[in-house]
Scaffold this motif. Structure first.
Motif, PDB file in Angstrom:
ATOM      1  N   GLU A  71      48.002  41.089  40.417  1.00  0.00           N
ATOM      2  CA  GLU A  71      47.758  41.333  41.994  1.00  0.00           C
ATOM      3  C   GLU A  71      46.988  42.508  42.235  1.00  0.00           C
ATOM      4  OE1 GLU A  71      51.497  39.573  44.206  1.00  0.00           O
ATOM      5  OE2 GLU A  71      52.278  40.815  42.418  1.00  0.00           O
ATOM      6  N   ALA A  72      47.557  43.568  41.735  1.00  0.00           N
ATOM      7  CA  ALA A  72      46.910  45.072  41.888  1.00  0.00           C
ATOM      8  C   ALA A  72      45.355  44.924  41.735  1.00  0.00           C
ATOM      9  CB  ALA A  72      47.676  45.995  41.143  1.00  0.00           C
ATOM     10  N   PHE A  73      44.966  44.470  40.559  1.00  0.00           N
ATOM     11  CA  PHE A  73      43.721  44.087  40.222  1.00  0.00           C
ATOM     12  C   PHE A  73      42.836  43.390  40.986  1.00  0.00           C
ATOM     13  CE2 PHE A  73      45.408  45.223  35.841  1.00  0.00           C
ATOM     14  CZ  PHE A  73      45.143  46.777  35.727  1.00  0.00           C
ATOM     15  N   LYS A  74      43.417  42.307  41.610  1.00  0.00           N
ATOM     16  CA  LYS A  74      42.599  41.524  42.346  1.00  0.00           C
ATOM     17  C   LYS A  74      42.375  42.266  43.932  1.00  0.00           C
ATOM     18  CE  LYS A  74      44.316  36.963  41.304  1.00  0.00           C
ATOM     19  NZ  LYS A  74      45.156  35.899  41.559  1.00  0.00           N
ATOM     20  N   MET A  75      43.601  43.179  44.151  1.00  0.00           N
ATOM     21  CA  MET A  75      43.270  43.621  45.329  1.00  0.00           C
ATOM     22  C   MET A  75      42.180  44.971  45.513  1.00  0.00           C
ATOM     23  SD  MET A  75      47.291  44.317  46.014  1.00  0.00           S
ATOM     24  CE  MET A  75      47.263  45.011  47.642  1.00  0.00           C
ATOM     25  N   ILE A  76      41.738  45.151  44.122  1.00  0.00           N
ATOM     26  CA  ILE A  76      40.511  45.922  44.145  1.00  0.00           C
ATOM     27  C   ILE A  76      39.286  45.181  44.244  1.00  0.00           C
ATOM     28  CG2 ILE A  76      38.935  47.277  42.437  1.00  0.00           C
ATOM     29  CD1 ILE A  76      41.554  47.975  40.747  1.00  0.00           C
ATOM     30  N   ALA A  77      39.275  44.073  43.596  1.00  0.00           N
ATOM     31  CA  ALA A  77      38.056  43.133  44.047  1.00  0.00           C
ATOM     32  C   ALA A  77      38.051  42.499  45.426  1.00  0.00           C
ATOM     33  CB  ALA A  77      38.316  41.744  43.118  1.00  0.00           C
ATOM     34  N   THR A  78      39.032  42.719  46.170  1.00  0.00           N
ATOM     35  CA  THR A  78      39.133  41.842  47.348  1.00  0.00           C
ATOM     36  C   THR A  78      39.050  42.974  48.655  1.00  0.00           C
ATOM     37  OG1 THR A  78      41.609  41.906  47.489  1.00  0.00           O
ATOM     38  CG2 THR A  78      40.311  39.694  46.992  1.00  0.00           C
ATOM     39  N   GLN A  79      39.152  44.559  48.016  1.00  0.00           N
ATOM     40  CA  GLN A  79      38.885  45.655  48.662  1.00  0.00           C
ATOM     41  C   GLN A  79      40.184  45.758  49.824  1.00  0.00           C
ATOM     42  OE1 GLN A  79      35.111  46.130  50.585  1.00  0.00           O
ATOM     43  NE2 GLN A  79      34.150  46.107  48.773  1.00  0.00           N
ATOM     44  N   LYS A  80      41.343  45.333  49.053  1.00  0.00           N
ATOM     45  CA  LYS A  80      42.559  45.758  49.890  1.00  0.00           C
ATOM     46  C   LYS A  80      43.104  46.978  49.440  1.00  0.00           C
ATOM     47  CE  LYS A  80      44.123  41.181  51.090  1.00  0.00           C
ATOM     48  NZ  LYS A  80      45.068  39.903  50.669  1.00  0.00           N
ATOM     49  N   ILE A  81      42.732  47.377  48.011  1.00  0.00           N
ATOM     50  CA  ILE A  81      42.844  48.709  47.529  1.00  0.00           C
ATOM     51  C   ILE A  81      41.332  49.217  47.708  1.00  0.00           C
ATOM     52  CG2 ILE A  81      43.248  50.069  45.524  1.00  0.00           C
ATOM     53  CD1 ILE A  81      45.500  48.110  44.905  1.00  0.00           C
ATOM     54  N   ILE A  82      41.277  50.355  48.342  1.00  0.00           N
ATOM     55  CA  ILE A  82      39.989  51.216  48.618  1.00  0.00           C
ATOM     56  C   ILE A  82      40.170  52.606  48.223  1.00  0.00           C
ATOM     57  CG2 ILE A  82      39.006  49.596  50.165  1.00  0.00           C
ATOM     58  CD1 ILE A  82      40.008  51.573  52.498  1.00  0.00           C
ATOM     59  N   ASP A  83      41.407  52.878  47.830  1.00  0.00           N
ATOM     60  CA  ASP A  83      41.405  54.400  47.379  1.00  0.00           C
ATOM     61  C   ASP A  83      40.955  54.617  46.141  1.00  0.00           C
ATOM     62  OD1 ASP A  83      42.615  57.242  47.506  1.00  0.00           O
ATOM     63  OD2 ASP A  83      44.035  56.293  45.778  1.00  0.00           O
ATOM     64  N   ALA A  84      40.036  55.490  45.837  1.00  0.00           N
ATOM     65  CA  ALA A  84      39.640  55.967  44.580  1.00  0.00           C
ATOM     66  C   ALA A  84      40.440  56.208  43.438  1.00  0.00           C
ATOM     67  CB  ALA A  84      38.420  57.130  44.666  1.00  0.00           C
ATOM     68  N   ARG A  85      41.390  57.004  43.873  1.00  0.00           N
ATOM     69  CA  ARG A  85      42.677  57.608  42.745  1.00  0.00           C
ATOM     70  C   ARG A  85      43.299  56.446  42.153  1.00  0.00           C
ATOM     71  NH1 ARG A  85      46.227  60.483  46.451  1.00  0.00           N
ATOM     72  NH2 ARG A  85      45.940  58.445  47.385  1.00  0.00           N
ATOM     73  N   THR A  86      43.536  55.368  43.216  1.00  0.00           N
ATOM     74  CA  THR A  86      44.364  54.272  42.693  1.00  0.00           C
ATOM     75  C   THR A  86      43.395  53.287  41.961  1.00  0.00           C
ATOM     76  OG1 THR A  86      45.550  54.359  44.951  1.00  0.00           O
ATOM     77  CG2 THR A  86      45.564  52.259  43.749  1.00  0.00           C
ATOM     78  N   ILE A  87      42.258  53.077  42.163  1.00  0.00           N
ATOM     79  CA  ILE A  87      41.308  52.215  41.284  1.00  0.00           C
ATOM     80  C   ILE A  87      40.987  53.014  40.112  1.00  0.00           C
ATOM     81  CG2 ILE A  87      39.003  51.414  41.164  1.00  0.00           C
ATOM     82  CD1 ILE A  87      38.920  51.277  44.489  1.00  0.00           C
ATOM     83  N   LEU A  88      40.948  54.205  39.928  1.00  0.00           N
ATOM     84  CA  LEU A  88      40.740  54.889  38.618  1.00  0.00           C
ATOM     85  C   LEU A  88      42.223  54.629  37.814  1.00  0.00           C
ATOM     86  CD1 LEU A  88      39.168  58.587  39.717  1.00  0.00           C
ATOM     87  CD2 LEU A  88      38.130  56.760  38.249  1.00  0.00           C
ATOM     88  N   LEU A  89      43.071  55.095  38.423  1.00  0.00           N
ATOM     89  CA  LEU A  89      44.373  54.709  37.693  1.00  0.00           C
ATOM     90  C   LEU A  89      44.760  53.282  37.060  1.00  0.00           C
ATOM     91  CD1 LEU A  89      46.468  57.620  39.278  1.00  0.00           C
ATOM     92  CD2 LEU A  89      45.739  57.407  36.754  1.00  0.00           C
ATOM     93  N   LEU A  90      44.363  52.200  38.073  1.00  0.00           N
ATOM     94  CA  LEU A  90      44.614  50.931  37.893  1.00  0.00           C
ATOM     95  C   LEU A  90      43.520  50.755  36.394  1.00  0.00           C
ATOM     96  CD1 LEU A  90      45.171  49.360  41.015  1.00  0.00           C
ATOM     97  CD2 LEU A  90      46.827  49.322  39.142  1.00  0.00           C
ATOM     98  N   GLN A  91      42.454  51.096  36.632  1.00  0.00           N
ATOM     99  CA  GLN A  91      41.397  50.767  35.655  1.00  0.00           C
ATOM    100  C   GLN A  91      41.709  51.394  34.253  1.00  0.00           C
ATOM    101  OE1 GLN A  91      39.053  48.613  35.585  1.00  0.00           O
ATOM    102  NE2 GLN A  91      38.667  48.064  37.926  1.00  0.00           N
TER     103      GLN A  91
END
Length: 194
Positions: A167-187
Motif C-alpha cells: 500500500e505504501a509503495f502504491k501511495m508513492i505512485a499515486t502521489q498520496k505520499i509526496i514527502d521526499a524523506r518518506t519516499i527515500l526511506l520506503l525506496q
C-alpha cells in the motif's frame, strides 16, 4: 582553484528569525573561466532534523503519520495534509539517535531502541541548510506505549497510520505520499528487500 579563491563571503544579514533563520549571504563567486560575480543568496534553516521509517517484518507493515503542513497547503496540494515518516528537529545538544527515538514515541507512540542510520541528506540544498539524518527501525505491537499524536505543547495534531508495504509503495505512485524523506526511506526498504 581552492575554495578560498572561489568563494569569498562579504556579508551575512539575518532578515528573519521567526521559526528558522532566513539569511541573505552576499559573496563573490569566481567561475572556472576566471570571471568573478557578486551574488546574494538566501539561506534558510534551523536545527538539523531526523526522520525514521518504522517497519514490521512479521506483518509487512510500516507506520506513517498524517499531519497538516502549511507549505503544502499554500502550494494547493492535499488540503495541506502530508503522509510521512516520523520526523523532527534536534534539540540543543541532542544526538540524532536520541532525537529519533524521542520523536518516535511523541509522534506515533512506539518505544523503540534498535535503529539503523541510512544517511544524512540535504532535502533542498539550494535554499535550506538543514541536514536530515535518515533512519529505519523495526517495531512490534509490544513496542506501543500510547496513542501518539504529537505534543500539544508543540501544536501537533498527528494521525498515526499503518499500511502494508505494498500500500505504501502504491501511495508513492499515486502521489498520496509526496514527502521526499518518506519516499527515500520506503525506496531503501525496497532496495534492501526488507
Amino acid at each position: 582553484m581552492n575554495i578560498d579563491q572561489k568563494i569569498k563571503i562579504l556579508s551575512s544579514k539575518i532578515v528573519s528569525n521567526f521559526w528558522g533563520t532566513l539569511e541573505h549571504v552576499n559573496f563573490n563567486f569566481t567561475f572556472k573561466n576566471g570571471k568573478t560575480e557578486n551574488l546574494t543568496h538566501e539561506v534558510y534553516g534551523k536545527n538539523d532534523g531526523v526522520a525514521i521509517l518504522l517497519y514490521n517484518l512479521e506483518t509487512k507493515k510500516v507506520i506513517l503519520s498524517k499531519q497538516f503542513r502549511m507549505p503544502v497547503f499554500v502550494a494547493g496540494v492535499s488540503n495541506g495534509f502530508s503522509i510521512e515518516v516520523v520526523g523532527g528537529a534536534l534539540d540543543e545538544g541532542e544526538s540524532p539517535e536520541d532525537c529519533v527515538i524521542r520523536e518516535t514515541e511523541e509522534e506515533v507512540g512506539y518505544k523503540i531502541d534498535k535503529i539503523t542510520k541510512i544517511s544524512t541528506v540535504f532535502l533542498s540544498p539550494g535554499l535550506v541548510k538543514e541536514r536530515v539524518h535518515l533512519f529505519i527501525g523495526a517495531y512490534k505491537e509490544v513496542n506501543k506505549t500510547k496513542n501518539g499524536g504529537g505534543l500539544e505543547s508543540e501544536n501537533e495534531e498527528i494521525e498515526v497510520l499503518e499500511f502494508s508495504f505494498a500500500e505504501a509503495f502504491k501511495m508513492i505512485a499515486t502521489q498520496k505520499i509526496i514527502d521526499a524523506r518518506t519516499i527515500l526511506l520506503l525506496q531503501y526498504l525496497k532496495l534492501e528487500k526488507l
